[in-house]
Write an enzyme that holds these catalytic residues in place. Structure first.
Site, short mmCIF file in Angstrom:
data_model
loop_
_atom_site.label_atom_id
_atom_site.label_comp_id
_atom_site.label_asym_id
_atom_site.label_seq_id
_atom_site.Cartn_x
_atom_site.Cartn_y
_atom_site.Cartn_z
N ALA A 10 10.82 42.77 -35.66
CA ALA A 10 10.60 41.49 -34.97
C ALA A 10 10.19 40.38 -35.95
O ALA A 10 10.98 39.53 -36.32
CB ALA A 10 9.55 41.65 -33.87
N CYS A 42 11.32 45.14 -26.32
CA CYS A 42 10.81 44.81 -24.98
C CYS A 42 11.86 45.06 -23.90
O CYS A 42 11.52 45.18 -22.72
CB CYS A 42 10.37 43.35 -24.92
SG CYS A 42 9.06 42.93 -26.08
N ASP A 291 2.72 42.97 -34.70
CA ASP A 291 1.92 44.01 -34.05
C ASP A 291 0.94 44.72 -34.97
O ASP A 291 0.18 45.57 -34.51
CB ASP A 291 2.84 45.04 -33.40
CG ASP A 291 3.61 44.48 -32.21
OD1 ASP A 291 3.42 43.29 -31.89
OD2 ASP A 291 4.40 45.22 -31.61
N ASN A 313 6.97 36.28 -33.27
CA ASN A 313 7.95 35.29 -33.71
C ASN A 313 7.29 33.98 -34.11
O ASN A 313 7.70 33.34 -35.09
CB ASN A 313 9.01 35.07 -32.63
CG ASN A 313 10.10 36.11 -32.67
OD1 ASN A 313 11.06 35.99 -33.40
ND2 ASN A 313 9.94 37.17 -31.89
N TYR A 434 8.96 18.23 -8.03
CA TYR A 434 9.16 18.66 -6.65
C TYR A 434 10.58 18.37 -6.18
O TYR A 434 11.10 17.27 -6.35
CB TYR A 434 8.19 17.97 -5.68
CG TYR A 434 8.64 18.12 -4.24
CD1 TYR A 434 8.59 19.38 -3.63
CD2 TYR A 434 9.17 17.05 -3.53
CE1 TYR A 434 9.05 19.55 -2.33
CE2 TYR A 434 9.63 17.22 -2.22
CZ TYR A 434 9.57 18.46 -1.63
OH TYR A 434 10.03 18.64 -0.35
#
Length: 562
Positions: A10, A42, A291, A313, A434
């Protein structure tokens, strides 16, 4: 300038790609001990669940090219050595001892800058049988492919998943079907214990049970037993034995820090490599990220270990920039994490309720339910939002979401608000987009914020579904007042004996029919009418009254646990 990157899944490829853009002349080499590089780990549960058609899709660019050694050489001018393990770092001489795992050839490579992107490894519990056949971790594409082939060959009828973190829940979702039974064992008292508070976790547990998953909470696995072919066949737990064909161990990951530790780099309190805001270790020529490295939490200021591809990343960009002489920094994290499973969109950002209380905050919380779009738009769906804030000033501390509706969009807004130290009143003032397909006129997020502000200011007296169920089960007398319309009540009556049913539109004339010798809990579908009923009764000098937070949409999760 020679840059060596140890790890090619990664953050390693991200550092290489960014560094090539900002420094065309750098000599960049990636060392990867495996045979695959730059894959989307993932997505492995999605592949197992047939949401990703081919395993190769996890290794391709958005425009269809395989991210292999040829891709990095031709597209990025980066040299990638697969099946190559970094054995040792000589910090004084600035070189890395490497070994080709196929040929056994050993050599050294010099560096000006070294990037440790060694990732994480599965945290395997120290119990018997974990090395039996058909025991998987889903940490590598090979595991996912083998598991999927077993299922496709119809050799599996039952799977046991150990652990209910993100990967455990996603795996259970990918596997559960009428043909394939899934048992999930979790040592803690709830699912997703590191992500959600117990009340929000109940929503997930309820949906999982609806989908046929056998959830065993407070169920510690003691060991695995195998058959004559040395494939797993039984799971031994504190709650008994489970016959199974496959076990997926999803009990978390640990940072890969052996190389860094042996080189004398500082390991932080989280067990990951300690780095500064530029991702530098205690050696000015060595960076670490992804990680294998720890982060710092925005709200607590303390080191944390939250391994995520999105974090890796972003850190990769920072490392490349800093090597190139740009003052980029990696900001503290909020722990924003999401997943999709059992049709639910689930996530959190910031601190959980108990976490905030343990840190000494005087906390006020709310649980609110609403629709992600207008009720007359056919594709509307429900969302439940929990907000956590400081009682004194309303500063937002955390948020959690769960629902079939588009809740992650709202969570991203809340993560942004946390980043800038927003208060609940700031959320109310947000100018959110909205249109009927996207939101209600008052967005469910703003509704959640107004609810919490009303509670904080004493204008609303709410009670949680958990508290209602606990008090009733303990024998306490409560007056449950259902203020829904008659057709709603007929379709889904409350299970509580003695429930008083008076529609909100009739309550102003019939309020004296409501017993006042105990706490009155007003109940409706989502909680809004329940709040209106509370305000109405307070206006009639009725003081013991509270509305059910989140309404029946939250209460149903507790009913299903009984």
């Amino acid at each position: 300038m020679k840059v060596i990157i140890v790890g090619g899944v990664a953050i390693g490829p991200k550092v290489a790609a960014r560094l090539r853009r900002v420094n065309p002349d750098a000599e960049i080499t990636i060392l990867e001990k495996g045979s695959l590089i730059s894959y989307g780990a993932c997505g492995l549960p999605l592949y197992v669940g047939n949401f990703v058609p081919q395993l190769d899709d996890l290794m391709k660019t958005s425009y269809g090219l395989m991210r292999d050694t040829d891709f990095f050489r031709n597209q990025k001018d980066v040299n990638v050595l697969t099946q190559t393990k970094a054995e040792k770092i000589d910090r004084k001489e600035k070189k890395v001892y490497i070994r080709n795992l196929n040929s056994g050839l050993e050599e050294t490579v010099p560096y000006d800058y070294l990037v440790l992107a060694t990732g994480a490894k599965s945290s395997i519990p120290p119990i018997p049988g974990v090395h039996l056949g058909q025991v998987f971790t889903l940490h590598h594409p090979h595991d996912a492919q083998t598991l999927k082939e077993l299922i496709k060959a119809k050799k599996v009828k039952h799977v046991t998943v150990m652990g209910s973190g993100l990967i455990g829940i996603e795996t259970a979702d990918a596997l559960a079907s009428p043909r394939l039974k899934v048992t999930l064992c979790e040592a803690e008292v709830q699912v997703l214990p590191k992500l959600l508070d117990a009340d929000m976790a109940k929503l997930v547990e309820s949906k999982m049970k609806e989908s046929g998953v056998d959830i065993r909470l407070s169920c510690r696995v003691l060991g695995l037993e195998g058959d004559l072919e040395e494939n797993v066949c039984r799971v031994l737990t504190e709650q008994g034995t489970i016959d199974t064909d496959v076990v997926v161990i999803a009990t978390g990951v640990r940072p890969e820090v052996e190389l860094a530790h042996e080189a004398g780099l500082k390991i932080g309190v989280t067990g990951a490599i300690q780095v500064d805001e530029h991702m530098l270790t205690n050696d000015p020529a060595i960076y670490a990220g992804g990680d294998c490295a720890e982060q710092r939490h925005l709200l607590t200021g303390e080191p944390v270990y939250i391994p995520l591809a999105s974090t890796a990343n972003k850190q990769g960009r920072v490392i490349a920039d800093h090597i190139a002489g740009m003052p980029s920094r990696f900001a503290p994290v909020e722990g924003t994490s999401v997943l999709q499973a059992f049709e639910l969109n689930i996530g959190r950002t910031g601190l959980g309720e108990e976490e905030a209380r343990k840190r000494g905050y005087n906390v006020v919380t709310s649980v609110s339910s609403g629709l992600d779009s207008t009720h007359y738009y056919l594709m509307h769906a429900n969302i439940t939002i929990k907000l956590i804030a400081e009682k004194e000033n309303g500063r937002l501390l955390g948020a959690q979401v769960c629902g079939i509706g588009e809740s992650v969009k709202r969570l991203d807004v809340l993560a942004t608000a946390l980043k800038f130290g927003a208060k609940v009143e700031d959320l109310i003032d947000l100018d959110l987009a909205y249109a009927p397909p996207f939101a209600t006129a008052i967005d469910v997020l703003i509704h959640a914020a107004t609810t919490l502000e009303n509670i904080r200011l004493g204008l609303a007296q709410g009670i949680t579904a958990e508290s209602v169920v606990k008090r009733l089960n303990a024998g306490e007398k409560l007056c449950i007042l259902d203020v829904r319309e008659p057709e709603e009540v007929s379709a889904s009556p409350l299970p509580f004996e003695g429930t008083k049913v008076i529609a909100l539109g009739e309550l102003r004339e019939r309020w004296q029919e409501v017993p006042t010798d105990s706490l009155i809990v007003t109940v409706c579908g989502l909680g809004i009418r329940g709040y209106e009923a509370v305000r109405m009764l307070l206006g009639k000098e009725v003081r013991q009254v509270a509305y059910l937070q989140g309404g029946i949409s939250v209460l149903n999760a507790y009913k299903s646990q009984e």
